[in-house]
Design an enzyme around this catalytic site. Structure first.
Site, short mmCIF file in Angstrom:
data_model
loop_
_atom_site.label_atom_id
_atom_site.label_comp_id
_atom_site.label_asym_id
_atom_site.label_seq_id
_atom_site.Cartn_x
_atom_site.Cartn_y
_atom_site.Cartn_z
N SER A 54 28.15 46.26 33.74
CA SER A 54 28.41 47.69 33.82
C SER A 54 27.70 48.26 35.04
O SER A 54 26.58 47.86 35.36
CB SER A 54 27.93 48.40 32.55
OG SER A 54 28.17 49.80 32.64
N GLY A 73 30.02 49.82 37.71
CA GLY A 73 31.11 50.33 38.53
C GLY A 73 30.84 50.21 40.02
O GLY A 73 30.11 49.32 40.49
N LYS A 129 29.38 44.01 25.88
CA LYS A 129 30.06 44.87 26.85
C LYS A 129 31.22 45.61 26.19
O LYS A 129 31.51 46.77 26.51
CB LYS A 129 30.56 44.04 28.03
CG LYS A 129 31.33 44.82 29.10
CD LYS A 129 30.51 45.97 29.66
CE LYS A 129 31.06 46.51 30.98
NZ LYS A 129 32.49 46.69 31.10
N LEU A 141 36.24 39.16 45.27
CA LEU A 141 35.46 40.02 46.16
C LEU A 141 36.03 41.43 46.20
O LEU A 141 36.04 42.09 47.24
CB LEU A 141 35.43 39.42 47.58
CG LEU A 141 34.91 37.99 47.67
CD1 LEU A 141 35.04 37.46 49.09
CD2 LEU A 141 33.47 37.88 47.18
N GLY A 142 36.50 41.90 45.03
CA GLY A 142 37.04 43.25 44.93
C GLY A 142 35.94 44.29 44.84
O GLY A 142 34.82 44.09 45.32
N ARG A 143 36.25 45.42 44.18
CA ARG A 143 35.29 46.53 44.11
C ARG A 143 33.98 46.11 43.45
O ARG A 143 32.90 46.53 43.87
CB ARG A 143 35.91 47.70 43.35
CG ARG A 143 36.98 48.45 44.13
CD ARG A 143 37.57 49.56 43.30
NE ARG A 143 38.23 49.04 42.11
CZ ARG A 143 38.79 49.81 41.17
NH1 ARG A 143 38.71 51.13 41.27
NH2 ARG A 143 39.39 49.28 40.13
N MET A 144 34.07 45.31 42.40
CA MET A 144 32.85 44.87 41.72
C MET A 144 32.24 43.66 42.41
O MET A 144 31.07 43.67 42.80
CB MET A 144 33.16 44.55 40.26
CG MET A 144 33.50 45.77 39.42
SD MET A 144 32.06 46.80 39.05
CE MET A 144 31.26 45.82 37.77
N GLY A 145 33.01 42.60 42.57
CA GLY A 145 32.49 41.37 43.15
C GLY A 145 31.95 41.56 44.56
O GLY A 145 30.89 41.03 44.91
N ASN A 169 31.53 49.64 26.08
CA ASN A 169 32.67 50.41 26.54
C ASN A 169 33.22 51.31 25.44
O ASN A 169 33.70 52.41 25.71
CB ASN A 169 33.76 49.48 27.06
CG ASN A 169 33.46 49.02 28.47
OD1 ASN A 169 32.32 49.04 28.92
ND2 ASN A 169 34.48 48.58 29.19
#
Length: 297
Positions: free
Chosen positions: A113, A115, A165, A8-12, A169
């Site tokens: 992708s 962010g 991906k 559950l970080g910045r992306m999740g 990148n």
């Protein structure tokens, strides 16, 4: 649909928000007790989901992903689905799929992708796996992707999502390097009064218009010469994987390679290289070698 999200970080965390806003039921788990998690263990996550379960793994590549998938393998049931949405190397996906298949658990790899802007703009999603499994989770994917026709693809079999991906990148590296080189050239020219303003003007009507230029404008609003930004850029590893894969396939990738080497050089690794070059030039040609002398030439 119902889905379990691990990481559950910045992306999740932002993906959970977009899914919930889209009407899906999300059960979130993270190792961090201070995260906005709903359950405190993998066992609790699996128990909270109805079969057939869909579990999205959004944790760092490598050992965190390995241990999470291994744990799910022992907890999930036949017909359940695991999606690896992290930045795992594509060569690892087939091993994960094969291990899960022994328990009749299905697997998709997903390159993501978007962010930190993904919760608002949506995420570009590139998947690898079987069409049937892809179709089953498509309602979730349609919510996560941007509105409109594009942003979602079943790129190929298992591994195809992370391979796509990786290439994405690598292209991103080359594009950012080109913008940086153009900015630096204009910054040093007497013909350009405001390099940032000039580049930002390309956001509309130009063949190089892109979201990267939109982000460049954000970065230069209060710092038009980017003096407060350190001249160091890390690399996640995916451009390196792309260059390696391209070499194996016989594809030349000079732009991606140059951008990758520029990032590596920014971390100081080039200093020793250039000291050797300077020392040898001094030996055969008597060129300047001391820092204070170089500064005056």
């Amino acid at each position: 649909m119902q889905i379990g999200m691990i990481g559950l970080g910045r992306m999740g965390g932002n993906m959970v928000k977009r899914l919930r806003d889209g009407g899906h039921e999300v059960v979130g788990f993270d190792m961090d007790p201070d995260s906005a998690r709903d359950v405190d263990s993998l066992e609790s996550l699996v128990a909270a989901l109805d079969a057939p379960r869909v579990v999205w793994v959004m944790v760092p590549a490598g050992k965190p992903t390995e241990s999470t998938i291994d744990g799910l393998r022992e907890l999930l049931e036949p017909g359940d689905i695991v999606i690896d949405g992290g930045n795992s190397k594509y060569t690892e996906d087939r091993a994960h799929a094969a291990s899960l298949a022994e328990k009749d658990i299905k697997f998709l790899d997903c390159g993501v992708s978007g962010g930190v802007w993904g919760a608002e703009r949506g995420y570009a999603l590139m998947l690898g796996g079987e069409q049937e499994t892809f179709d089953h989770v498509r309602p979730l994917l349609e919510t996560l992707k941007p509105e409109g026709e594009y942003g979602l693809v079943l790129a190929g079999p298992v591994g195809g999502g992370h391979f796509a991906k990786m290439v994405h990148n690598g292209i991103e590296y080359g594009m950012m390097q080109a913008f940086g080189e153009g900015f630096a050239t204009m910054m040093r020219s007497e013909y350009i009064d405001d390099a940032a303003k000039t580049m930002v003007s390309w956001r509309e009507g130009s063949v190089v218009a892109s979201w990267l230029l939109d982000l460049f404008e954000n970065a230069t609003k209060d710092d038009p010469e980017l003096r407060d930004v350190p001249a160091v850029a890390n690399e996640s590893g995916e451009a390196k994987w792309m260059v390696e894969a391209a070499l194996e396939l016989g594809v030349p990738t000079p732009a991606t390679g140059a951008a990758l080497y520029a990032r590596q050089a920014s971390r100081g690794g080039a200093d020793d290289v250039l000291r050797v070059v300077t020392a040898m030039r001094a030996q055969f040609g008597g060129h300047v070698t001391k820092v204070d002398e170089i500064a005056t030439h």
